[in-house]
Design an enzyme around this catalytic site. Structure first.
Site: not given
Ligand code: ADP
Ligand code: F6P
Length: 319
Positions: A11, A72, A103, A125, A127, A129, A171
């Site tokens: 995000g 993503r 994360d 982020t 969030d 978090d 989230r």
């Molecule tokens: P954020 O970084 O905001 O937490 P996501 O959880 O959607 O967002 O993760 C972003 C991207 O990071 C995912 O679409 C994926 O490509 C990569 N990713 C997430 N988790 C893993 C993982 N366990 N191993 C490798 N790549 C990951």
């Molecule tokens: O992680 C950032 C965030 O905006 C969260 O607060 C929310 O739950 C999520 O992303 C929304 O994701 P998307 O942009 O895929 O709707």
């Protein structure tokens, strides 16, 4: 080290642009070449890469979103995808990678580090978090956006003597809700980290009205419940005229606050210095205001919970 890459993932968060600018300018200052990878890990796998000269990051420090776009990428969750990402980077001659994200993005960054690319994460982020650091880029701006909206809703809530349920993002974390609820003077703040009973929320609302309150605001974190359902419950159990507002993605946009620009500038520059010094598999962070770095494994173990004392304070101040 001669060449590094930078990407934004997951995000978006206000301040990512200020962070990318800091990476590019610090790297060039130290004589490195920088490339930008568009659309996070998806763009890495597609080879969506562009040179980042000094002027490529002009006039972006004040803009929300990310000039590198973000995405993503499911394929990057697989070993095959990660290996292809590693090969893309080595083919480009990239020796260091800076990843802005949350994360999930750090878990991907950890994989590239394990495959041999010097990788540093920058916590970004709304969030808030990601633990083991003072703050995440974007949180301060998102809270301000939420408060601006709550203040406006308060005006109309007062005029119509209504109850408002305002659902905010986060989230599975309640940081935005707690900060916005406290600063916005909410009657109740519902966060996923603290169990609650809707009967108690209703009883508090009724006590307030009995004492002469003309309107009430309840801030609910998206991870703590559905705003529409909570609004229906309140209306059914109190008879109060109740409206629900879901702030949604408005919280992710807008010009970054001064605090987010400063944090992003410091962390972006520090990330480059870390990677040049050979540090890898770490997050660039501030702790007690000082720049530091934290291994990803420690970041993944750390859990940032909203402060219980602040939660209690929000409750006391809204009696
Ligand atoms: P954020 O970084 O905001 O937490 P996501 O959880 O959607 O967002 O993760 C972003 C991207 O990071 C995912 O679409 C994926 O490509 C990569 N990713 C997430 N988790 C893993 C993982 N366990 N191993 C490798 N790549 C990951
Ligand atoms: O992680 C950032 C965030 O905006 C969260 O607060 C929310 O739950 C999520 O992303 C929304 O994701 P998307 O942009 O895929 O709707």
């Amino acid at each position: 080290m001669r060449k590094i890459a930078v990407l934004t993932s997951g995000g978006d968060a206000p301040g990512m642009n200020a962070g990318v600018r800091a990476v590019v300018r610090t790297a060039i200052y130290h004589g490195l070449e920088v490339v930008g990878i568009r659309r996070g890990y998806a763009g890495l796998l597609d080879g969506d890469v562009k040179p980042m000269p000094l002027e490529s990051v002009g006039d972006i420090i004040q803009r929300g979103g990310t000039c590198l776009y973000t995405a993503r990428c499911l394929e990057f969750l697989t070993e095959d995808g990660q290996r292809r990402g590693y090969e893309r980077l080595t083919d480009l001659g990239v020796e260091g990678l800076i990843v802005f994200g949350g994360d999930g993005s750090f878990r991907g960054a950890q994989k590239l580090h394990q495959l041999g690319i010097k990788t540093i994460g920058v916590p970004s982020t709304i969030d808030n978090d990601i633990g083991a650091c003072d703050a995440n880029i974007g949180f301060d701006t998102a809270v301000q956006t939420a408060i601006d909206a709550i203040d406006k809703i308060r005006d109309t809530a007062t005029s119509h003597e209504r109850t408002y349920v305002i659902e905010v993002m986060g989230r599975s974390a309640g940081h935005i809700a707690l900060a916005a609820g406290l600063a916005g003077g909410a009657e109740s703040v519902l966060v996923p980290e603290v169990p609650y009973k809707l009967e108690d929320v209703v009883a508090k609302l009724q006590r307030g009205v009995a004492r002469g309150k003309k309107h009430s605001i309840i801030v609910v974190a998206e991870g703590a419940g559905n705003g529409a359902e909570i609004g229906r419950y309140i209306e059914q159990h109190t008879g109060f005229d109740t409206r629900v507002t879901v702030l949604g993605h408005v919280q992710r946009g807008g010009a970054p606050s001064a605090a987010d620009r400063v944090l992003a500038s410091r962390l972006g520059a520090h990330a480059v210095e870390l990677v040049m010094a050979g540090v890898s598999g770490h997050m660039a962070a501030t702790k007690n205001g000082e720049l530091t770095s934290v291994p990803f494994d420690e970041v993944f173990r750390a859990e940032r919970k909203p402060s219980h004392a602040v939660y209690q304070l929000a409750d006391i101040l809204s009696i």
